[in-house]
Design an enzyme around this catalytic site. Structure first.
Site, short mmCIF file in Angstrom:
data_model
loop_
_atom_site.label_atom_id
_atom_site.label_comp_id
_atom_site.label_asym_id
_atom_site.label_seq_id
_atom_site.Cartn_x
_atom_site.Cartn_y
_atom_site.Cartn_z
N CYS A 1 -6.96 2.73 32.49
CA CYS A 1 -7.86 3.19 33.79
C CYS A 1 -8.89 2.30 34.02
CB CYS A 1 -9.01 4.72 32.56
SG CYS A 1 -7.77 6.21 31.79
N ASP A 2 -8.67 3.16 35.50
CA ASP A 2 -10.12 1.41 35.91
C ASP A 2 -11.26 2.91 35.55
OD1 ASP A 2 -9.79 3.48 37.82
OD2 ASP A 2 -8.46 3.60 39.46
N LEU A 3 -12.52 2.26 36.55
CA LEU A 3 -13.71 2.38 36.41
C LEU A 3 -14.15 3.79 36.57
CD1 LEU A 3 -16.77 0.61 36.82
CD2 LEU A 3 -16.49 0.18 38.29
N ILE B 1 -9.98 6.89 36.14
CA ILE B 1 -8.93 7.59 35.93
C ILE B 1 -7.09 6.01 35.90
CG2 ILE B 1 -8.52 9.29 37.87
CD1 ILE B 1 -7.95 6.80 39.94
#
Length: 136
Positions: free
Chosen positions: A16-18, A21
């Site tokens: 997941c990113d910042l 998601i």
């Protein structure tokens, strides 16, 4: 759509990113892993193909992101194959579980290089024809 194969996954935190998601690039890993497992299942081991001088390569990836996946989501990648000339086409869709919400629609177009030249691989064609015939 009737699919030929499916593989279930669970999102890992580090994918997941910042924003919380799954990062867009990670979806291609899911699709690739599913293709390799599918090929292995139908008797086309990726490494064995390579050892025979058959190199399967992605020529194009068309991805439509629909609903983001989040950490710990379970999902399934579904595959339906087609063959057209020197192209082997993988229609791959990702659905979140258990609600079956469509997350991604993908069309991965691959081809093969046989003994250093762009060519149709009879091994791949025969395996795909068996799958397509079974599908009806």
């Amino acid at each position: 759509m009737n699919y030929d194969y499916e593989l279930e996954f669970k999102v890992r935190d580090y994918e997941c990113d910042l924003q919380g998601i799954v990062n867009n690039s990670v979806y291609q890993n899911y699709l690739e892993h599913t293709r390799h497992e599918f090929l292995d299942e139908i008797g086309l081991n990726f490494k064995e193909l390579y050892d025979k001088g058959i190199v399967a390569v992605v020529a194009r990836a068309d991805l439509a992101y629909k609903t983001p996946l989040k950490s710990n989501d379970r999902f399934v990648v579904k595959v339906r194959v087609e063959h057209s000339g020197v192209k082997y086409i993988f229609n791959q869709d990702i659905y979140r579980l258990p609600d079956n919400k469509l997350c991604l629609k993908g069309v991965i177009t691959t081809t093969s290089i046989v003994n250093g030249r762009l060519a149709v691989s009879e091994d791949i064609v025969e395996a795909f024809e068996r799958i397509i015939e079974k599908r009806g």
